[in-house]
Design a protein around this motif. Structure first.
Motif, PDB file in Angstrom:
ATOM      1  N   ALA A 264       2.360  46.791  88.654  1.00  0.00           N
ATOM      2  CA  ALA A 264       3.758  46.439  88.434  1.00  0.00           C
ATOM      3  C   ALA A 264       3.873  45.240  87.519  1.00  0.00           C
ATOM      4  CB  ALA A 264       4.431  46.133  89.779  1.00  0.00           C
ATOM      5  N   TRP A 265       5.108  44.949  87.126  1.00  0.00           N
ATOM      6  CA  TRP A 265       5.434  43.657  86.527  1.00  0.00           C
ATOM      7  C   TRP A 265       6.662  43.111  87.248  1.00  0.00           C
ATOM      8  CZ3 TRP A 265      10.253  43.716  84.176  1.00  0.00           C
ATOM      9  CH2 TRP A 265      10.706  44.937  83.659  1.00  0.00           C
ATOM     10  N   GLN A 266       6.691  41.794  87.394  1.00  0.00           N
ATOM     11  CA  GLN A 266       7.726  41.134  88.183  1.00  0.00           C
ATOM     12  C   GLN A 266       8.311  39.982  87.373  1.00  0.00           C
ATOM     13  OE1 GLN A 266       6.928  38.300  91.655  1.00  0.00           O
ATOM     14  NE2 GLN A 266       7.373  40.218  92.740  1.00  0.00           N
TER      15      GLN A 266
ATOM     16  N   ILE B  60      13.305  36.149  92.112  1.00  0.00           N
ATOM     17  CA  ILE B  60      12.928  37.390  91.431  1.00  0.00           C
ATOM     18  C   ILE B  60      14.151  37.995  90.756  1.00  0.00           C
ATOM     19  CG2 ILE B  60      12.062  39.734  91.746  1.00  0.00           C
ATOM     20  CD1 ILE B  60      10.364  38.750  94.036  1.00  0.00           C
ATOM     21  N   LEU B  61      14.035  38.302  89.473  1.00  0.00           N
ATOM     22  CA  LEU B  61      15.091  38.981  88.734  1.00  0.00           C
ATOM     23  C   LEU B  61      14.924  40.491  88.764  1.00  0.00           C
ATOM     24  CD1 LEU B  61      15.277  36.774  85.496  1.00  0.00           C
ATOM     25  CD2 LEU B  61      16.871  36.758  87.431  1.00  0.00           C
ATOM     26  N   HIS B  62      13.681  40.954  88.641  1.00  0.00           N
ATOM     27  CA  HIS B  62      13.441  42.390  88.529  1.00  0.00           C
ATOM     28  C   HIS B  62      11.967  42.659  88.799  1.00  0.00           C
ATOM     29  CE1 HIS B  62      14.324  46.476  87.148  1.00  0.00           C
ATOM     30  NE2 HIS B  62      13.205  46.446  86.450  1.00  0.00           N
ATOM     31  N   GLU B  63      11.679  43.772  89.458  1.00  0.00           N
ATOM     32  CA  GLU B  63      10.295  44.213  89.632  1.00  0.00           C
ATOM     33  C   GLU B  63      10.226  45.700  89.348  1.00  0.00           C
ATOM     34  OE1 GLU B  63       7.559  42.683  92.710  1.00  0.00           O
ATOM     35  OE2 GLU B  63       7.362  44.765  93.365  1.00  0.00           O
ATOM     36  N   ARG B  64       9.246  46.082  88.565  1.00  0.00           N
ATOM     37  CA  ARG B  64       9.093  47.491  88.177  1.00  0.00           C
ATOM     38  C   ARG B  64       7.690  47.951  88.511  1.00  0.00           C
ATOM     39  NH1 ARG B  64      11.669  52.303  87.441  1.00  0.00           N
ATOM     40  NH2 ARG B  64      10.658  53.542  85.830  1.00  0.00           N
ATOM     41  N   GLU B  65       7.567  48.926  89.397  1.00  0.00           N
ATOM     42  CA  GLU B  65       6.275  49.464  89.781  1.00  0.00           C
ATOM     43  C   GLU B  65       5.953  50.711  88.977  1.00  0.00           C
ATOM     44  OE1 GLU B  65       6.115  50.295  93.915  1.00  0.00           O
ATOM     45  OE2 GLU B  65       6.241  48.202  94.540  1.00  0.00           O
ATOM     46  N   GLN B  66       4.669  50.922  88.752  1.00  0.00           N
ATOM     47  CA  GLN B  66       4.194  52.178  88.186  1.00  0.00           C
ATOM     48  C   GLN B  66       3.484  52.948  89.282  1.00  0.00           C
ATOM     49  OE1 GLN B  66       1.691  51.992  84.714  1.00  0.00           O
ATOM     50  NE2 GLN B  66       0.836  54.013  85.064  1.00  0.00           N
TER      51      GLN B  66
ATOM     52  N   ALA C 275      15.267  27.141  83.908  1.00  0.00           N
ATOM     53  CA  ALA C 275      16.051  27.749  82.833  1.00  0.00           C
ATOM     54  C   ALA C 275      15.245  28.763  82.036  1.00  0.00           C
ATOM     55  CB  ALA C 275      16.558  26.654  81.899  1.00  0.00           C
ATOM     56  N   CYS C 276      14.089  29.160  82.576  1.00  0.00           N
ATOM     57  CA  CYS C 276      13.190  30.057  81.863  1.00  0.00           C
ATOM     58  C   CYS C 276      12.897  31.295  82.711  1.00  0.00           C
ATOM     59  CB  CYS C 276      11.891  29.329  81.525  1.00  0.00           C
ATOM     60  SG  CYS C 276      12.158  27.740  80.699  1.00  0.00           S
ATOM     61  N   VAL C 277      12.235  32.258  82.100  1.00  0.00           N
ATOM     62  CA  VAL C 277      11.845  33.479  82.801  1.00  0.00           C
ATOM     63  C   VAL C 277      10.352  33.698  82.607  1.00  0.00           C
ATOM     64  CG1 VAL C 277      12.070  35.994  82.884  1.00  0.00           C
ATOM     65  CG2 VAL C 277      14.114  34.576  82.605  1.00  0.00           C
ATOM     66  N   HIS C 278       9.649  33.935  83.710  1.00  0.00           N
ATOM     67  CA  HIS C 278       8.242  34.303  83.663  1.00  0.00           C
ATOM     68  C   HIS C 278       8.111  35.741  84.165  1.00  0.00           C
ATOM     69  CE1 HIS C 278       6.475  29.956  83.941  1.00  0.00           C
ATOM     70  NE2 HIS C 278       7.448  30.063  83.053  1.00  0.00           N
ATOM     71  N   VAL C 279       7.256  36.516  83.529  1.00  0.00           N
ATOM     72  CA  VAL C 279       6.988  37.879  83.969  1.00  0.00           C
ATOM     73  C   VAL C 279       5.517  37.976  84.332  1.00  0.00           C
ATOM     74  CG1 VAL C 279       7.128  40.326  83.440  1.00  0.00           C
ATOM     75  CG2 VAL C 279       8.786  38.743  82.415  1.00  0.00           C
ATOM     76  N   ASN C 280       5.241  38.106  85.618  1.00  0.00           N
ATOM     77  CA  ASN C 280       3.881  38.261  86.128  1.00  0.00           C
ATOM     78  C   ASN C 280       3.525  39.744  86.039  1.00  0.00           C
ATOM     79  OD1 ASN C 280       1.430  37.842  87.400  1.00  0.00           O
ATOM     80  ND2 ASN C 280       2.309  37.369  89.408  1.00  0.00           N
TER      81      ASN C 280
END
Length: 263
Positions: A109-111, A93-99, A117-122
């Motif tokens: 949220a988004w995570q 996990i790089l970052h998680e932001r809750e509303q 070598a890629c980034v996915h944002v769930n």
């Protein structure tokens, strides 16, 4: 890749549109969802699974055990946002932001996850129960700012960045507004195909958007909405349908908008 809102809420409201499931316990529901996903994997293998609304750790443990059976051994772990990812590729996990949600509703949220070598944002944007269209647009705008920084400011930008999950937005102008806030030209290619309560509730499919770091400095960055394929062989697994998306090859040294098969 497969994405699904699993509807594994802690209360029986998770089956508000499936009355015949109202007596089903959470562990039973999680086991059934996991078995259905693994059965689909066995017939059409995929490398990464993104889930939303896995709000209870006991449900996550059940799903993680089933995922390991087919090689999806790497996971983002359990968080109270209900977002989780399983993959054959190492991840963190790089970052998680809750509303903040209204009342006692679980946070949306988004995570962001580093996957090779890629980034996915769930993503799981606010619903009408605990938010609103302006709230979803605000989440999309915030995520767009983070994406711009991720692609431009890192010493080694990811090969690509994929935003995937439940935007909780239907078709029409409101979806177009949300897509533009995220930095995407809306394609509107997934049309609702199932409804409840005589059409009062319309399905909202998960979506996916591809961003690359190939733009020149100062060039306006715009994502590409990917065309998904609704997984119709998972009947009654959730109040949502699973959706498969094609992905850029992880080992490719430079990625444009071309995609490979839907793993």
């Amino acid at each position: 890749m497969v994405t699904l809102n699993a509807c594994l809420l802690p209360s029986h409201l998770r089956w508000i549109f499936r009355a015949h499931r109202l007596c089903e316990g959470l562990e039973t529901a999680a086991t059934r969802v996991g078995e259905a996903l693994i059965a689909h994997h066995q017939s059409a293998p995929f490398e990464t699974l993104h889930l939303q609304e896995v709000f209870e750790e006991r449900a996550f443990v059940i799903l993680a055990a089933r995922a390991r059976e087919v090689g999806l051994v790497h996971t983002s772990g359990f968080t109270r946002s209900g977002l989780c990812t399983f993959s054959v590729h190492p991840l963190r996990i790089l970052h998680e932001r809750e509303q903040r949600s209204l009342g006692e509703a679980r946070p949306k949220a988004w995570q962001a996850i580093e996957l090779g070598a890629c980034v996915h944002v769930n993503v799981h944007f606010a619903s009408e129960i605990d938010g609103s269209h302006p709230g979803r647009v605000a989440q999309a705008s915030e995520l767009a700012e983070w994406i711009a920084g991720c692609l431009a400011e890192r010493s080694e930008p990811p090969q690509y960045l994929l935003v995937i999950g439940d935007t909780n937005e239907g078709e029409g102008e409101q979806y177009a507004v949300l897509a533009r806030a995220l930095g995407v030209r809306p394609q509107l290619q997934l049309k609702p195909s199932y409804r409840w309560l005589r059409g009062l509730v319309v399905a909202r499919f998960d979506r996916a958007y591809l961003f690359t770091s190939t733009q020149s400095k100062g060039e306006s960055r715009q994502g590409t909405e990917l065309t998904g394929r609704v997984v119709t062989d998972l009947p009654d697994v959730s109040d949502h349908y699973a959706v498969r998306f094609g992905l850029p090859v992880l080992s490719s040294p430079r990625v444009g908008v071309a995609v490979c098969d839907d793993k």
